[in-house]
Design a protein around this motif. Structure first.
Motif, short mmCIF file in Angstrom:
data_model
loop_
_atom_site.label_atom_id
_atom_site.label_comp_id
_atom_site.label_asym_id
_atom_site.label_seq_id
_atom_site.Cartn_x
_atom_site.Cartn_y
_atom_site.Cartn_z
N UNK A 578 0.85 -1.19 0.00
CA UNK A 578 0.00 0.00 0.00
C UNK A 578 0.88 1.25 0.00
N UNK A 579 0.38 2.31 -0.63
CA UNK A 579 1.16 3.53 -0.83
C UNK A 579 0.33 4.73 -0.40
N UNK A 580 0.97 5.65 0.30
CA UNK A 580 0.26 6.84 0.76
C UNK A 580 -0.37 7.59 -0.41
N UNK A 581 -1.60 8.07 -0.25
CA UNK A 581 -2.24 8.83 -1.34
C UNK A 581 -1.82 10.30 -1.35
N UNK A 582 -1.03 10.76 -0.37
CA UNK A 582 -0.65 12.17 -0.30
C UNK A 582 0.19 12.56 -1.50
N UNK A 583 0.03 13.79 -1.95
CA UNK A 583 0.85 14.35 -3.02
C UNK A 583 2.22 14.71 -2.46
N UNK A 584 3.24 14.91 -3.31
CA UNK A 584 4.57 15.29 -2.80
C UNK A 584 4.54 16.53 -1.90
N UNK A 585 3.79 17.55 -2.26
CA UNK A 585 3.73 18.75 -1.41
C UNK A 585 3.07 18.44 -0.07
N UNK A 586 2.04 17.58 -0.06
CA UNK A 586 1.39 17.19 1.19
C UNK A 586 2.31 16.33 2.05
N UNK A 587 3.15 15.51 1.40
CA UNK A 587 4.11 14.70 2.14
C UNK A 587 5.11 15.59 2.87
N UNK A 588 5.59 16.61 2.22
CA UNK A 588 6.53 17.54 2.86
C UNK A 588 5.85 18.25 4.02
N UNK A 589 4.64 18.71 3.82
CA UNK A 589 3.91 19.40 4.90
C UNK A 589 3.70 18.46 6.08
#
Length: 884
Positions: A578-589
């Motif tokens: 399974x993989x996080x659905x967050x976008x790269x910018x949301x991952x950084x935040x």
């Protein structure tokens, strides 16, 4: 299952007025759920129906009457035709007393005797016996109070007052389970030789067994009486023989030897308590809400669907002390029986130990060596659990991983489980791997200290109280991913077609047992890794830890996170990953919110960095998912120090190195499968513009060092490069000492010291770089591959294959790192002479390209050189005649 309360308008109750009045008074407190939803469909013909309930009780009669009315079934309060019974219901056991109650069994001649006599001489008569199980408060809800938990359903027979409290507190979660009816006439025709009294006793036994089976499926096996399990173990033939042997060997009495075995059993055995389990679940709910932002389970429905009919053994990854509680809590909250958990005796602390024991923990010592009696007692206890159908849970890694990687499995518990099944294969065994993924660990700082050489702090009640300060922090989300289950029987069938002939002997240990256990352990670890959960912290760790100062410009980090997500989406490791659905910018935040990364403001663009010991802590979460990018990291490593390389060389070197990284990371592919994965990864890099395929796609080329594509490839490569540096340390140390000069243990120690020394000189190396277990695993894999072997004196010997590995390492590792390793191991002079010899050969031969520094001695390699040479010639021609 929907709640069923609608009454059949045609239903006619034959109950007295006071019974009906009590039913109306009880109705607001009870909400029924029928299983199955339409039990009337189970009835066969028009024969009269007689209900049998497990335990006598006024509330049970009221609940049954209401359930039958709602389902359109005959009333249990009406007289039973052909008999003198005034009611069409009876109970197998009665309660005496109002508070606690004692279980008093009726004489079998009472109910069943009357029914049998009613059919004698009337062959056209029949009675349908319908067993009905009633459970009040199977699983208290989130809104349930403390007393609701205490008075939920269990195996203990309680008095009328406690049953009344249970109905008032938990009646809105009542389950009425109707079983298929039994034709009394059909059973009588099959048992013509039995006298009516014996037949009645047999029917009562069959019904009691049936109710126990249903209750075990709903609330778990009856292990509430610890004494019964202890007695069963001590009375088993293997244990009695071991007690006798111990008494004779140590010249003590049998009674004293028995007391010693009894003391061991009391130390080992769980004291499972359903009320305590439910109470602990009630407390843990609030505890998890304060500690974590959420607990999610993936693929649990698949695991639950596969479990019926099997003895289930949960085998999760082990990364925190919270693992024990998390998995048990989630299983219980999902309506699944809590397993018995094998825990180290170090956790049997005052106050904590008894609670864990009553929640299903059984304790084992770290080593059984030198204590034959303890080994036999523990083995018999495990066999008893399996024989009784008790689900179990244990960690085959033997201890918590301090590095984030799966540890090499320890097969002790697996051996006991397999041997117990071979002894009595009544129910097939199913191993259920579980991946547990965290975003922050309570034990993180202690793991760093242990990897740095500090001794492991012994568990104690004082230490536990002192460590409660960690509970003031938030630890993000937790994921429990259920991997592909593994059946034991197919492995046994593949090992020996005659394995069933070895059953029944508690001392059986066939020759193929070790290989089966090794295959099983390997498959469990592989399936745990295949169910990995990739969270935002894992992705940030993969990116930031692969830079020299653990810092990246925000634009570069966004691009790198996007690349990792695309890689895992387009080339999924397995269907259960399974993989996080967050976008790269949301991952950084999110990383900033969790205080893992720090933003440094700058006019030319913000920089994201790791401060202090965060980089060391974060290496744990990179290692959780390192196996997912292993194929991509290998391809990238080939271009870390080379501008261009033939596709065939990447694949050939990958096949050579694969057995070693497979053993370290528990990768799922065979050699051909890994080759196919490398091909797919190369194609992915070409599509993304990180590599260019030239020369009819037989040559791969990356951009110059300052190119964005080269930078991103380098980040991917550095996630795995330390593994190859450890391999080089090992073969360099072995080559320095020479053949027949050093034992495997001595080589392991030399490698660990070398890696420690190297880590002091390099700030980018993670703490597991000098983990002795990783060196031990690599040395063992070299022995399995017959690259090295042990001579008659216990020293290590090797052949030219080791020199080939040294040569191949030069393609991957940077010159500076190789020289640093050789300097520490004392092998620099040998390398210098080898380089001098190579320089002499180079002066008399055409210059070789960077991608193939090893000698070319096969037709395949000559062809590769020819392809690359043609590409170079084409480049020179293009430079001489540029396009308009």
């Amino acid at each position: 299952m929907p709640t069923m309360t609608t009454a059949d308008p045609s239903y006619r109750s034959r109950a007295p007025w006071w019974f009906n009045l009590a039913g109306h008074l009880l109705e607001p407190w009870v909400r029924l759920r029928r299983e199955p939803a339409e039990p009337a469909s189970l009835l066969q013909g028009d024969a009269p129906v007689c209900y049998v309930i497990e335990r006598d009780g006024f509330s049970d009669a009221l609940i049954l009457e209401r359930a039958c009315r709602a389902a359109g079934l005959p009333s249990p309060m009406q007289p039973l035709p052909f008999t003198r019974r005034r009611r069409s219901v009876f109970a197998l056991a009665r309660r005496d007393g109002w508070l606690f109650g004692r279980n008093r069994k009726r004489s079998p001649q009472d109910p069943f005797g009357q029914l049998v006599r009613a059919l004698e001489g009337f062959p056209d008569r029949d009675i349908q016996i319908v067993p009905v199980s009633i459970y009040v408060g199977r699983a208290p809800t989130r809104e349930s109070g403390w007393f609701s938990v205490l008075f939920s359903e269990n195996w203990v027979v309680v008095g009328r007052f406690r049953r009344m409290l249970a109905v008032l507190l938990n009646g809105r979660d009542t389950v009425v389970h109707f079983s298929a009816p039994v034709s009394l006439r059909a059973v009588l025709s099959e048992e013509t030789e039995l006298r009516p009294e014996r037949f009645a006793r047999k029917m009562a036994r069959v019904m009691r067994t049936h109710f126990r089976r249903i209750r075990a499926a709903v609330i778990g096996p009856d292990l509430s009486h610890r004494r019964t399990v202890v007695d069963a173990v001590l009375n088993a033939e293997p244990v009695r023989a071991a007690i006798t042997t111990t008494a004779a060997r140590e010249n003590i009495t049998y009674a004293k030897s028995w007391e010693r075995a009894h003391k061991m059993m009391m130390e080992i055995a769980a004291d499972y308590s359903h009320p305590i389990v439910r109470s602990a679940s009630f407390l843990l709910r609030n505890f998890w809400n304060k500690l974590y932002d959420g607990i999610t389970m993936h693929h649990f429905d698949k695991a639950r669907a596969a479990a019926p009919g099997y003895e289930v053994v949960y085998v999760p990854s082990h990364r925190s002390h919270a693992d024990y509680l998390l998995l048990s809590y989630q299983l219980h909250a999902s309506g699944v029986v809590v397993p018995h958990i094998a825990a180290g005796v170090n956790l049997n602390l005052p106050l904590i130990g008894p609670i864990l024991r009553r929640c299903g923990a059984f304790f084992l010592r770290r080593s059984f060596k030198g204590n034959a009696l303890y080994s036999v007692v523990f083995n018999e206890y495990v066999a008893q659990l399996i024989d009784r159908g008790v689900p179990m849970e244990y960690f085959i890694e033997g201890g918590r991983s301090r590095t984030g990687r799966l540890l090499a499995p320890r097969a002790g518990m697996l051996v006991m489980t397999v041997r117990a099944f071979l002894r009595a294969p009544r129910r097939p065994v199913l191993f259920q791997p579980v991946y547990i993924g965290y975003e922050k660990l309570m034990e993180g700082k202690s793991y760093i200290g242990e990897l740095s050489g500090k001794p492991k702090e012994k568990e104690s009640l004082v230490g536990l109280i002192r460590g409660l300060g960690v509970l003031r922090q938030r630890y993000g989300h937790v994921a429990l991913n259920f991997g592909e289950p593994i059946e034991l029987t197919p492995l046994l069938d593949a090992a020996s077609s005659s394995w069933r002939e070895t059953t029944g002997d508690p001392n059986t240990k066939p020759e193929w047992l070790s290989s089966v256990v090794d295959q099983l352990a390997e498959k469990i670890q592989v399936n745990i890794n295949r169910a990995a959960d990739v969270n935002p912290i894992n992705l940030l760790a993969l990116a930031l830890l692969s830079t020299p100062k653990h810092a990246m410009a925000e634009n570069d980090l966004l691009a790198q996170l996007d690349l990792f997500k695309a890689l895992l989406e387009e080339l999924p490791y397995s269907e259960r990953m399974t993989l996080t659905p967050l976008t790269p910018s949301a991952i950084i935040a999110y990383g900033e919110q969790m205080n893992w990364i720090t933003r440094v403001r700058h006019p030319l663009g913000d920089v994201l960095t790791l401060e202090g010991e965060q980089a060391v802590l974060l290496s744990y979460f990179r290692n959780n998912v390192l196996h997912l990018t292993a194929a991509a990291a290998w391809v990238a490593c080939c271009f870390l120090n080379n501008r261009r390389m033939s596709r065939a060389s990447v694949l050939r070197l990958g096949r050579i190195i694969y057995p070693f990284i497979q053993g370290e990371l528990f990768l799922p592919w065979d050699a051909e499968g890994f080759g196919a994965q490398l091909q797919s990864t190369i194609d992915f890099f070409v599509r993304r513009g990180l590599l260019e395929a030239v020369g009819e796609a037989r040559v791969l080329e990356r951009g110059p060092g300052q190119d964005d594509g080269a930078y991103r490839l380098g980040v991917i490569a550095r996630s795995l490069i330390q593994a190859f540096e450890r391999y080089y340390i090992t073969i360099a140390a072995l080559a320095k000492n020479g053949p027949h000069a050093i034992t495997a243990a001595e080589l392991e120690n030399v490698c660990t010291l070398t890696a420690q020394r190297l880590s002091l000189l390099s700030e980018s190396l993670s703490p597991e770089f000098f983990d002795k277990a990783l060196f031990r695993g690599f040395i063992q894999k070299l022995r399995e591959r017959r690259v090295i072997w042990t001579d008659a004196n216990g020293k290590l010997d090797y052949d030219s294959a080791l020199e080939d590995m040294v040569r191949d390492a030069r393609v991957i590792l940077a010159r500076e790192m190789r020289h640093a390793i050789l300097k520490i191991t004392g092998s620099e002079e040998k390398e210098s002479s080898r380089n001098a010899a190579g320089a002499e050969q180079a002066s008399a031969a055409p210059e070789q390209s960077l991608e193939s520094p090893e000698p070319m001695n096969t037709s395949e390699e000559l062809h590769e050189r020819h392809v690359i040479a043609e590409h170079h010639e084409h480049e020179r021609a293009s430079a001489d005649h540029p396009k308009e």
